[in-house]
Design an enzyme around this catalytic site. Structure first.
Site, PDB file in Angstrom:
ATOM      1  N   TRP A 102      -9.753  23.933  51.072  1.00 35.49           N
ATOM      2  CA  TRP A 102      -9.248  22.275  51.244  1.00 35.49           C
ATOM      3  C   TRP A 102      -9.920  21.338  50.376  1.00 35.49           C
ATOM      4  O   TRP A 102      -9.240  20.521  49.816  1.00 35.49           O
ATOM      5  CB  TRP A 102      -9.493  21.858  52.504  1.00 35.49           C
ATOM      6  CG  TRP A 102      -8.569  22.665  53.614  1.00 35.49           C
ATOM      7  CD1 TRP A 102      -9.215  23.735  54.466  1.00 35.49           C
ATOM      8  CD2 TRP A 102      -7.361  22.574  53.694  1.00 35.49           C
ATOM      9  NE1 TRP A 102      -7.848  24.211  55.153  1.00 35.49           N
ATOM     10  CE2 TRP A 102      -6.745  23.647  54.751  1.00 35.49           C
ATOM     11  CE3 TRP A 102      -6.084  22.215  52.909  1.00 35.49           C
ATOM     12  CZ2 TRP A 102      -5.478  23.713  55.045  1.00 35.49           C
ATOM     13  CZ3 TRP A 102      -4.853  22.520  53.455  1.00 35.49           C
ATOM     14  CH2 TRP A 102      -4.613  23.056  54.451  1.00 35.49           C
ATOM     15  N   ASP A 171     -13.513  14.820  54.517  1.00 33.31           N
ATOM     16  CA  ASP A 171     -12.383  15.453  55.234  1.00 33.31           C
ATOM     17  C   ASP A 171     -12.812  16.242  56.243  1.00 33.31           C
ATOM     18  O   ASP A 171     -13.246  17.429  56.356  1.00 33.31           O
ATOM     19  CB  ASP A 171     -11.662  16.613  54.220  1.00 33.31           C
ATOM     20  CG  ASP A 171     -10.559  17.139  54.889  1.00 33.31           C
ATOM     21  OD1 ASP A 171     -10.341  17.044  55.994  1.00 33.31           O
ATOM     22  OD2 ASP A 171      -9.774  17.928  54.197  1.00 33.31           O
ATOM     23  N   LYS A 195      -6.209  19.652  65.096  1.00 34.74           N
ATOM     24  CA  LYS A 195      -7.225  20.868  65.215  1.00 34.74           C
ATOM     25  C   LYS A 195      -8.208  20.256  66.322  1.00 34.74           C
ATOM     26  O   LYS A 195      -8.117  20.874  67.476  1.00 34.74           O
ATOM     27  CB  LYS A 195      -8.222  20.815  63.932  1.00 34.74           C
ATOM     28  CG  LYS A 195      -7.752  21.910  62.953  1.00 34.74           C
ATOM     29  CD  LYS A 195      -7.110  21.126  61.715  1.00 34.74           C
ATOM     30  CE  LYS A 195      -6.352  22.317  60.779  1.00 34.74           C
ATOM     31  NZ  LYS A 195      -6.515  21.935  59.578  1.00 34.74           N
TER      32      LYS A 195
HETATM   33  C1  LIG Z   1      -5.938  21.681  58.464  1.00 36.93           C
HETATM   34  C2  LIG Z   1      -6.695  21.022  57.243  1.00 36.93           C
HETATM   35  C3  LIG Z   1      -6.129  20.305  56.080  1.00 36.93           C
HETATM   36  C4  LIG Z   1      -4.727  20.125  56.193  1.00 36.93           C
HETATM   37  O1  LIG Z   1      -4.113  19.073  57.228  1.00 36.93           O
HETATM   38  P1  LIG Z   1      -2.829  18.688  56.952  1.00 36.93           P
HETATM   39  O2  LIG Z   1      -2.633  17.761  57.970  1.00 36.93           O
HETATM   40  O3  LIG Z   1      -1.738  19.982  57.120  1.00 36.93           O
HETATM   41  O4  LIG Z   1      -2.333  17.741  55.736  1.00 36.93           O
HETATM   42  C5  LIG Z   1      -6.982  19.529  55.276  1.00 36.93           C
HETATM   43  N1  LIG Z   1      -8.202  19.784  55.195  1.00 36.93           N
HETATM   44  C6  LIG Z   1      -9.060  20.358  56.179  1.00 36.93           C
HETATM   45  C7  LIG Z   1     -10.341  20.768  56.208  1.00 36.93           C
HETATM   46  C8  LIG Z   1      -8.047  21.165  57.171  1.00 36.93           C
HETATM   47  O5  LIG Z   1      -8.713  21.994  58.040  1.00 36.93           O
END
Ligand SMILES: *Cc1c(COP(=O)(O)O)cnc(C)c1O
Length: 359
Positions: A102, A171, A195
């Protein structure tokens, strides 16, 4: 029939009591005489729900008053663009820590707007370790530092918050609400909801107010934090149902005793699973133990040819979605807040039996 446990990395398992509440409220929400999906986001019922969700999140995370909480769409991936658009603020450079899949995506998008300084890079160790913070090459002229506290695919998680003299951007898609953090250390925190917050379609952004309102020219109006903040995330129609679900999850978290209480359970769940992996001669996890993720636990089997059998047997034992990401192989157990400790216990029992039989 035994209980079903879903180890999906995302969209992930929801707390059972929240699912039941969603079912009960689906057709008629409160006094609205309609489904929460059928009512105006500007009406009294939804406005009350939206405000309560924000208030509960502020309480749970102890978010200071000089931060806005935004309820946006576009996923965490839209933030890969919105962060440089909003935070460069006349500067040309940004620091990015590269600790996994990511991070790589965030960096690629940031390069469309800024000169990216990779201040640390875990590529060489296959995203199984994090360089000592004292060795990071941070560009002091850069506008901000972006990092990914928990890398969902390799299961690599920071056990500290980097201290820098510039806005820190995180993030937190797969780590938010899993343990206590000091929000005041961050400029921006963002997380896709699917999540640990609820269902897909919603992204929570927590942004310090002084970082709002100086965007790169000619960008979409929706990508300006000021547009969203000045309109309480309702410049256009927000993701109403995911917002409602997030509110129910926040209430559930408060019922569990808040983040401190869930943190203790999360720590125990992760520790016993890693302990079982390390104690076996059959399963292994390559991540530096100091940086092993509490939320996503990848493990490989000593014999790759047993993967398919492991997946079939675990599925039949009501342990779902254990297949690892193709870049890591093997298995991955995502054990977010909604995964009860009994789910981890059941998985460990299954793994022990499987090893006895086939290992
Ligand atoms: C799942 C995830 C993403 C992607 O998220 P989207 O909502 O599909 O854009 C980005 N960063 C991390 C750390 C993730 O676990």
């Amino acid at each position: 029939m035994s209980e079903i446990y879903n180890f999906s990395a995302g969209p992930a398992m929801l707390p059972k009591p929240v699912l039941r509440q969603m079912q009960e409220e689906l057709v008629e929400y409160g006094n609205a005489k309609a489904s929460v999906m059928e009512i105006s986001h500007r009406g009294v019922d939804f406005t009350a729900l939206a405000q309560k969700a924000e208030q509960d999140l502020r309480e749970l995370m102890n978010i200071p008053n000089n931060y806005k909480v935004l309820f946006l769409q576009g996923g965490a991936s839209a933030q890969f663009s919105m962060v440089p658009i909003n935070l460069l603020r006349g500067k040309t450079k940004a620091n990015y820590a590269n600790t996994g899949h990511w991070s790589v995506k965030a960096i690629a998008e940031a390069r469309r707007y800024a000169e990216v300084n990779i201040c640390t890079d875990s590529t060489a160790n296959n995203f199984t370790d994090i360089e000592d913070f004292s060795d990071w090459q941070i560009d002091e002229q850069a506008a901000y530092l972006h990092y990914t506290p928990n890398e969902t695919i390799a299961g690599l998680e920071f056990d500290y918050v980097p201290e820098v003299d510039m806005p820190l951007v995180a993030d937190m898609s797969s780590a938010i609400l899993s343990r206590e953090i000091d929000v005041s250390k961050f400029g921006v925190i963002y997380a896709g909801a699917q999540k640990n917050i609820g269902i897909s379609g919603l992204t929570i952004v927590i942004v310090r107010e002084d970082l709002i309102g100086d965007v790169v020219a000619k960008q979409p109006v929706l990508f300006d934090y000021a547009t969203q903040a000045n309109n309480d995330s309702m410049y256009n129609t927000p993701a109403t149902y995911p917002w409602y679900v997030a509110g129910r999850v926040f209430e559930w978290l408060k019922d569990q005793g808040g983040i401190g209480a869930i943190e203790a359970i999360n720590k125990r769940k992760a520790q016993k699973l890693y302990q079982a992996i390390d104690a076996s001669g059959f399963y292994s996890n390559p991540v530096n133990p100091k940086y092993r993720s509490w939320m996503n636990v990848p493990f490989i089997l000593a014999d790759d040819s047993l993967n398919q059998l492991f997946l079939e047997k675990s599925y039949n034992a009501n342990l779902l979605t254990l297949k690892g990401h193709k870049s890591v192989g093997g298995m991955r157990a995502s054990i977010y807040n909604a995964m009860p400790e009994s789910g981890v216990d059941t998985l460990i029992e299954f793994m022990t039996d499987f090893e006895k039989q086939y290992g």
